[in-house]
Design a protein around this motif. Sequence first.
Motif, PDB file in Angstrom:
ATOM      1  N   ARG A  61      59.248  11.858  65.891  1.00 23.87           N
ATOM      2  CA  ARG A  61      57.880  12.351  66.067  1.00 23.87           C
ATOM      3  C   ARG A  61      56.986  11.357  66.818  1.00 23.87           C
ATOM      4  O   ARG A  61      56.227  11.748  67.705  1.00 23.87           O
ATOM      5  CB  ARG A  61      57.275  12.657  64.695  1.00 23.87           C
ATOM      6  CG  ARG A  61      55.784  12.927  64.689  1.00 23.87           C
ATOM      7  CD  ARG A  61      55.313  13.314  63.321  1.00 23.87           C
ATOM      8  NE  ARG A  61      56.070  14.465  62.861  1.00 23.87           N
ATOM      9  CZ  ARG A  61      55.815  15.705  63.243  1.00 23.87           C
ATOM     10  NH1 ARG A  61      54.825  15.955  64.070  1.00 23.87           N
ATOM     11  NH2 ARG A  61      56.553  16.705  62.793  1.00 23.87           N
ATOM     12  N   THR A  62      57.074  10.068  66.468  1.00 18.66           N
ATOM     13  CA  THR A  62      56.160   9.110  67.084  1.00 18.66           C
ATOM     14  C   THR A  62      56.405   8.989  68.578  1.00 18.66           C
ATOM     15  O   THR A  62      55.473   8.739  69.352  1.00 18.66           O
ATOM     16  CB  THR A  62      56.254   7.732  66.403  1.00 18.66           C
ATOM     17  OG1 THR A  62      56.152   7.896  64.989  1.00 18.66           O
ATOM     18  CG2 THR A  62      55.132   6.822  66.854  1.00 18.66           C
ATOM     19  N   GLY A  63      57.644   9.160  69.006  1.00 22.82           N
ATOM     20  CA  GLY A  63      57.921   9.161  70.438  1.00 22.82           C
ATOM     21  C   GLY A  63      57.173  10.269  71.154  1.00 22.82           C
ATOM     22  O   GLY A  63      56.549  10.055  72.205  1.00 22.82           O
ATOM     23  N   LEU A  64      57.205  11.478  70.598  1.00 27.83           N
ATOM     24  CA  LEU A  64      56.497  12.610  71.198  1.00 27.83           C
ATOM     25  C   LEU A  64      54.988  12.436  71.081  1.00 27.83           C
ATOM     26  O   LEU A  64      54.241  12.760  72.012  1.00 27.83           O
ATOM     27  CB  LEU A  64      56.940  13.915  70.536  1.00 27.83           C
ATOM     28  CG  LEU A  64      56.306  15.198  71.070  1.00 27.83           C
ATOM     29  CD1 LEU A  64      56.580  15.370  72.558  1.00 27.83           C
ATOM     30  CD2 LEU A  64      56.818  16.410  70.295  1.00 27.83           C
ATOM     31  N   GLU A  65      54.534  11.905  69.950  1.00 30.58           N
ATOM     32  CA  GLU A  65      53.098  11.641  69.791  1.00 30.58           C
ATOM     33  C   GLU A  65      52.626  10.605  70.810  1.00 30.58           C
ATOM     34  O   GLU A  65      51.518  10.705  71.348  1.00 30.58           O
ATOM     35  CB  GLU A  65      52.818  11.180  68.361  1.00 30.58           C
ATOM     36  CG  GLU A  65      52.987  12.302  67.343  1.00 30.58           C
ATOM     37  CD  GLU A  65      52.985  11.829  65.897  1.00 30.58           C
ATOM     38  OE1 GLU A  65      52.758  12.665  65.006  1.00 30.58           O
ATOM     39  OE2 GLU A  65      53.226  10.628  65.660  1.00 30.58           O
ATOM     40  N   GLY A  66      53.490   9.614  71.080  1.00 28.44           N
ATOM     41  CA  GLY A  66      53.168   8.649  72.121  1.00 28.44           C
ATOM     42  C   GLY A  66      53.015   9.320  73.473  1.00 28.44           C
ATOM     43  O   GLY A  66      52.080   9.029  74.232  1.00 28.44           O
ATOM     44  N   MET A  67      53.919  10.240  73.789  1.00 30.26           N
ATOM     45  CA  MET A  67      53.828  10.971  75.052  1.00 30.26           C
ATOM     46  C   MET A  67      52.510  11.723  75.152  1.00 30.26           C
ATOM     47  O   MET A  67      51.878  11.753  76.217  1.00 30.26           O
ATOM     48  CB  MET A  67      55.025  11.927  75.177  1.00 30.26           C
ATOM     49  CG  MET A  67      56.335  11.208  75.441  1.00 30.26           C
ATOM     50  SD  MET A  67      57.813  12.237  75.196  1.00 30.26           S
ATOM     51  CE  MET A  67      57.597  13.469  76.466  1.00 30.26           C
ATOM     52  N   ALA A  68      52.065  12.319  74.043  1.00 27.74           N
ATOM     53  CA  ALA A  68      50.799  13.050  74.035  1.00 27.74           C
ATOM     54  C   ALA A  68      49.612  12.122  74.258  1.00 27.74           C
ATOM     55  O   ALA A  68      48.544  12.565  74.696  1.00 27.74           O
ATOM     56  CB  ALA A  68      50.631  13.796  72.712  1.00 27.74           C
ATOM     57  N   CYS A  69      49.796  10.829  73.956  1.00 27.08           N
ATOM     58  CA  CYS A  69      48.747   9.828  74.173  1.00 27.08           C
ATOM     59  C   CYS A  69      48.880   9.146  75.533  1.00 27.08           C
ATOM     60  O   CYS A  69      48.116   8.225  75.843  1.00 27.08           O
ATOM     61  CB  CYS A  69      48.792   8.779  73.068  1.00 27.08           C
ATOM     62  SG  CYS A  69      48.329   9.396  71.432  1.00 27.08           S
ATOM     63  N   GLY A  70      49.857   9.559  76.331  1.00 27.62           N
ATOM     64  CA  GLY A  70      50.071   8.947  77.637  1.00 27.62           C
ATOM     65  C   GLY A  70      50.895   7.691  77.603  1.00 27.62           C
ATOM     66  O   GLY A  70      50.880   6.899  78.557  1.00 27.62           O
ATOM     67  N   CYS A  71      51.640   7.492  76.517  1.00 35.05           N
ATOM     68  CA  CYS A  71      52.471   6.299  76.333  1.00 35.05           C
ATOM     69  C   CYS A  71      53.939   6.710  76.422  1.00 35.05           C
ATOM     70  O   CYS A  71      54.378   7.612  75.709  1.00 35.05           O
ATOM     71  CB  CYS A  71      52.166   5.682  74.963  1.00 35.05           C
ATOM     72  SG  CYS A  71      53.154   4.237  74.547  1.00 35.05           S
TER      73      CYS A  71
END
Length: 358
Positions: free
Chosen positions: A267-277
């Motif tokens: 999940r944190t990987g995808l959440e990072g993508m949503a934050c531009g990371c």
Amino acid sequence: MFVLPSGGGGGGSNSVAQEVMGLARLGVDARLAVNAPNYAKFVTAYPELEALKVPVLSYADAAELAPHMASCRVVVATTNRSVFDVNNARTELLKGSPQAPVKFAYYVQDYEPLFYPANGEAWLKAYQSYSVLKDAMLFAKTKWLCDIVYANHGIRVMKVAPSIDHDVYFPDLRRNSSQLMVAAMLRPSTPRRAPWRTARVMEAISRNHANVSMQVFGATTEELTSAGIELPPGVKNWGVLRRAEVPELLRGSDLFLDLSDYQAFGRTGLEGMACGCIPVVPILGGTAEYATHGRNAFVVDTRSDQQILSAINTFLKMDLTARTEMRQQALETAADFTITKAALSELRIFRHLAFSEG
């Protein structure tokens, strides 16, 4: 009703809580049941539940859980422990109401036998959890989870859509920093998240890229020291972050390291993508649901430090145009993973289950 014996804050708990809220926004009578020791911590972690008037019920044992289940059409276990809570409460419920119309499901968040040493008591309970709740419908958010349960237990698992909370995880496209920032989670209490490997890789980054800043979260400095983890000089440790603080860290980072042994979803990987990371995620598990190597993420065999460092070096050597394009691809991918889509996919299978014969 989703039965969740957890204090919240972890990926599985976040998933369940936000999707219950998603169902509530659709007008579905959705609720949660949390075991008494975790109740206060859980409601504090998710104040949005009260704002949406989602009932969060406390239970001490099966006898207290059974009455909560009595008025439900579908009761959903969410962890291997909750499967046994629900099964015991089902026995209590049927004593008093043999014709109760309740149907049962198990929202499989991870393949939990991997959490424990093989053949121990905890491993055995986790292994048994997929079949102990008779006639239950199993569902999961990744094809990998569906496949691994079927391969090990011969039980079909239905696929639902994953979600992230875009009200919390969003980018700051105005951010303009000439210094690249790498972030990682270090949590020694969860060995499968590979904190020692992550620290070792960060040490290599520190040696080879003196101009890169690094920050970590997930444990206090004392906890890291007790686990034998020493951070390279200059690495900022934010300690244990609250749920609302994680996206702030991700929005201020360019690369997020998830070097776990595997991820059932990540999940944190995808959440990072949503934050531009841009995330570096393990190839083992379910990250293929969203991560495409070299396009919106780096997907690596985390058993190989060389492969991890090669991916990191590739990103750090990219020019601004290439990094911007990769960030754009990550944002576009993450935008597809909405709570509403996940809630609707669950509602479809709940309706099928609630109105099926038997």
